[in-house]
Design a protein around this motif. Structure first.
Motif, PDB file in Angstrom:
ATOM      1  N   ARG A 143       0.829  -1.212   0.000  1.00 24.77           N
ATOM      2  CA  ARG A 143       0.000   0.000   0.000  1.00 24.77           C
ATOM      3  C   ARG A 143       0.860   1.257   0.000  1.00 24.77           C
ATOM      4  O   ARG A 143       0.456   2.296  -0.526  1.00 24.77           O
ATOM      5  N   ALA A 144       2.044   1.184   0.585  1.00 21.80           N
ATOM      6  CA  ALA A 144       2.892   2.362   0.704  1.00 21.80           C
ATOM      7  C   ALA A 144       3.645   2.680  -0.584  1.00 21.80           C
ATOM      8  O   ALA A 144       3.987   3.839  -0.840  1.00 21.80           O
ATOM      9  N   LEU A 145       3.930   1.682  -1.402  1.00 18.99           N
ATOM     10  CA  LEU A 145       4.702   1.891  -2.624  1.00 18.99           C
ATOM     11  C   LEU A 145       3.874   2.626  -3.668  1.00 18.99           C
ATOM     12  O   LEU A 145       2.689   2.329  -3.863  1.00 18.99           O
ATOM     13  N   THR A 146       4.513   3.592  -4.336  1.00 19.46           N
ATOM     14  CA  THR A 146       3.851   4.366  -5.381  1.00 19.46           C
ATOM     15  C   THR A 146       4.780   4.473  -6.580  1.00 19.46           C
ATOM     16  O   THR A 146       5.968   4.129  -6.485  1.00 19.46           O
ATOM     17  N   PRO A 147       4.295   4.974  -7.709  1.00 14.03           N
ATOM     18  CA  PRO A 147       5.179   5.188  -8.860  1.00 14.03           C
ATOM     19  C   PRO A 147       6.320   6.166  -8.573  1.00 14.03           C
ATOM     20  O   PRO A 147       7.314   6.181  -9.297  1.00 14.03           O
ATOM     21  N   ARG A 148       6.193   6.984  -7.516  1.00 15.03           N
ATOM     22  CA  ARG A 148       7.275   7.914  -7.163  1.00 15.03           C
ATOM     23  C   ARG A 148       8.323   7.277  -6.271  1.00 15.03           C
ATOM     24  O   ARG A 148       9.366   7.878  -5.989  1.00 15.03           O
ATOM     25  N   THR A 149       8.058   6.058  -5.802  1.00 12.68           N
ATOM     26  CA  THR A 149       8.973   5.408  -4.863  1.00 12.68           C
ATOM     27  C   THR A 149      10.247   4.972  -5.585  1.00 12.68           C
ATOM     28  O   THR A 149      10.194   4.209  -6.546  1.00 12.68           O
ATOM     29  N   LYS A 150      11.368   5.456  -5.108  1.00 14.62           N
ATOM     30  CA  LYS A 150      12.655   5.090  -5.691  1.00 14.62           C
ATOM     31  C   LYS A 150      13.340   3.951  -4.936  1.00 14.62           C
ATOM     32  O   LYS A 150      14.041   3.135  -5.537  1.00 14.62           O
ATOM     33  N   LEU A 151      13.134   3.900  -3.626  1.00 17.77           N
ATOM     34  CA  LEU A 151      13.852   2.934  -2.804  1.00 17.77           C
ATOM     35  C   LEU A 151      12.926   2.297  -1.779  1.00 17.77           C
ATOM     36  O   LEU A 151      12.053   2.967  -1.213  1.00 17.77           O
ATOM     37  N   LEU A 152      13.134   1.010  -1.539  1.00 14.76           N
ATOM     38  CA  LEU A 152      12.523   0.284  -0.430  1.00 14.76           C
ATOM     39  C   LEU A 152      13.668  -0.206   0.442  1.00 14.76           C
ATOM     40  O   LEU A 152      14.483  -1.022   0.019  1.00 14.76           O
ATOM     41  N   LEU A 153      13.759   0.326   1.669  1.00 17.18           N
ATOM     42  CA  LEU A 153      14.882   0.046   2.558  1.00 17.18           C
ATOM     43  C   LEU A 153      14.448  -0.887   3.682  1.00 17.18           C
ATOM     44  O   LEU A 153      13.498  -0.590   4.419  1.00 17.18           O
ATOM     45  N   VAL A 154      15.157  -2.005   3.829  1.00 18.14           N
ATOM     46  CA  VAL A 154      14.863  -2.948   4.905  1.00 18.14           C
ATOM     47  C   VAL A 154      16.170  -3.495   5.463  1.00 18.14           C
ATOM     48  O   VAL A 154      17.234  -3.334   4.869  1.00 18.14           O
ATOM     49  N   GLU A 155      16.063  -4.134   6.605  1.00 20.22           N
ATOM     50  CA  GLU A 155      17.189  -4.865   7.186  1.00 20.22           C
ATOM     51  C   GLU A 155      16.937  -6.354   7.035  1.00 20.22           C
ATOM     52  O   GLU A 155      15.804  -6.824   7.196  1.00 20.22           O
ATOM     53  N   ALA A 156      17.986  -7.109   6.748  1.00 20.92           N
ATOM     54  CA  ALA A 156      17.844  -8.562   6.614  1.00 20.92           C
ATOM     55  C   ALA A 156      17.301  -9.166   7.906  1.00 20.92           C
ATOM     56  O   ALA A 156      16.431 -10.041   7.881  1.00 20.92           O
ATOM     57  N   LEU A 157      17.822  -8.712   9.028  1.00 21.49           N
ATOM     58  CA  LEU A 157      17.280  -8.995  10.355  1.00 21.49           C
ATOM     59  C   LEU A 157      17.225  -7.655  11.078  1.00 21.49           C
ATOM     60  O   LEU A 157      18.212  -6.916  11.092  1.00 21.49           O
TER      61      LEU A 157
END
Length: 393
Positions: A143-157
């Motif tokens: 729901r948060a991702l949009t066409p303007r989203t350049k990066l999705l940042l997460v940690e492996a753990l």
């Protein structure tokens, strides 16, 4: 050199013309220099134009940093990598290289407190919109991702509650909007997980942690496709965020035992987690090996070799935390970092995440009784005995 030159001249040029000899050292040489000399302009231009590998000035890259980049890129299965002065310099360089004013970044709200500060305090004033989500909730991420989203940042753990995002599923979601999935794999290293093999576009590490392994070498590193790394490298150079030669050299020494260390960290953390989960004085334990962990199935799929040395556990409150720290003094120290060969602990609510409001700490499960334990490579039986004695009563 003309041996008839004045002593002042000979001293100023000392060692510059001594050849290393035919034999290669088993340990890469340390080139502790900020600048290099060239025989002619053509040679310098070939290096500056990227036609051949070389060095000119330390901020643009140097020998020891390049060796570390090659080694980590190889371990990650990546075409290229770029070193930085710190882990935060790595993620800062990455974000600023790939996103700008008017762009959008989605990040897991469970990330390290320093990363949260970058996302919430720095990026908005540069015109970059940030949305924080639960990285383990695929519907919320979608729901948060949009066409303007350049990066999705997460940690492996995640830090400190060791949640396990589903990287292949997150990669698919990011791909639908053309965003890049960037994974902080500091807690796991390529010895346990290579995020690029699971759909990530870029993977980064804080070098002082498991890569260096001994709380000595400072730095950060980002690995991925050559075109993305080139953009990040340019930003790192502009920011002056290059790692020093000595730190890169020390990190290379630590990397030689990475595989062995990560096996020991994983075994020890799993054993300690099992002990703590059965202890009557412990309210809850966060470790992916435990059956009640919310992402235990995902962890079993992504981490067949173990999940490293990180876990956290909850006591009844701050007084219990203070008693435990006091009783462990001299065996398991209070230390504001992690991933050393020796075991350490920290109180996240008043250290790594102290800048977050109480409501946010509550939402993240970071209570006053939460302790993050970085399990080293000691014998697990010794750690269990020390923790058991400190928790007694």
């Amino acid at each position: 050199m003309n041996d008839r030159s004045h002593l002042t001249t000979r001293a100023a040029r000392a060692g510059a013309h001594v050849a290393p000899g035919a034999a290669l050292p088993l340990v890469p040489a340390l080139h502790q220099t900020t600048v290099y000399g060239y025989p002619d302009l053509a040679s310098l231009h070939r290096v500056n134009n990227g036609e051949e590998r070389g060095q000119a000035y330390y901020r643009f890259g140097h020998y020891n940093g390049q060796v570390l980049e090659q080694v980590v890129a190889d371990l990650e299965g990546a075409p290229d990598a770029v070193t930085t002065a710190s882990g935060m310099a790595a993620i800062t360089g990455t974000v600023l290289a790939l996103a700008g004013a008017g762009d959008h970044v989605v990040a897991d709200r469970n990330v390290y407190g320093g990363t949260r500060s970058l996302l919430e305090a720095e990026l908005p004033r540069l015109g970059i919109e940030v949305t924080l989500v639960d990285g383990a909730d695929l519907a919320e991420v979608g729901r948060a991702l949009t066409p303007r989203t350049k990066l999705l940042l997460v940690e492996a753990l995640t830090n400190p509650t060791v949640r396990v995002p589903d990287l292949p599923a997150l990669s698919a979601l990011a791909g639908h909007v053309g965003a890049k999935l960037v994974v902080d794999a500091t807690f796991v290293t390529p010895a346990l997980l290579r995020p690029l093999e699971h759909g990530a576009d870029l993977v980064w590490h804080s070098v002082p942690k498991y890569l260096g392994g001994h709380s000595a070498a400072m730095g950060g590193i980002v690995s991925g496709p050559a075109d993305l790394v080139a953009r990040i490298r340019q930003t790192v150079v502009h920011l002056g965020a290059t790692v020093g030669p000595f730190d890169a050299w020390m990190a290379l020494l630590g990397l030689k035992t990475l595989g062995l260390r990560m096996q020991a960290h994983s075994r020890g953390a799993a054993a300690v987690a099992e002990f703590l989960a059965a202890h009557p004085g412990v309210l809850r334990v966060h470790h992916p090996s435990l059956s009640d962990h919310p992402q235990a199935a995902t962890a079993a799929k992504l981490y067949p070799l173990g999940t490293g040395g990180m876990l956290s556990f909850e006591l009844s409150g701050r007084p219990a935390v203070d008693r435990l720290i006091h009783r462990l003094n001299g065996t398991i120290p209070l230390s504001p970092s992690l991933a050393d060969v020796s075991t350490t602990l920290i109180h996240p609510a008043t250290t790594t995440h102290k800048d977050l409001p109480q409501a946010e700490l509550d939402a993240l499960g970071i209570t006053d009784g939460l302790i993050r334990l970085s399990v080293g490579i000691e014998d697990p039986a010794d750690l269990i005995a020390e923790l058991g004695a400190a928790l007694a009563g």
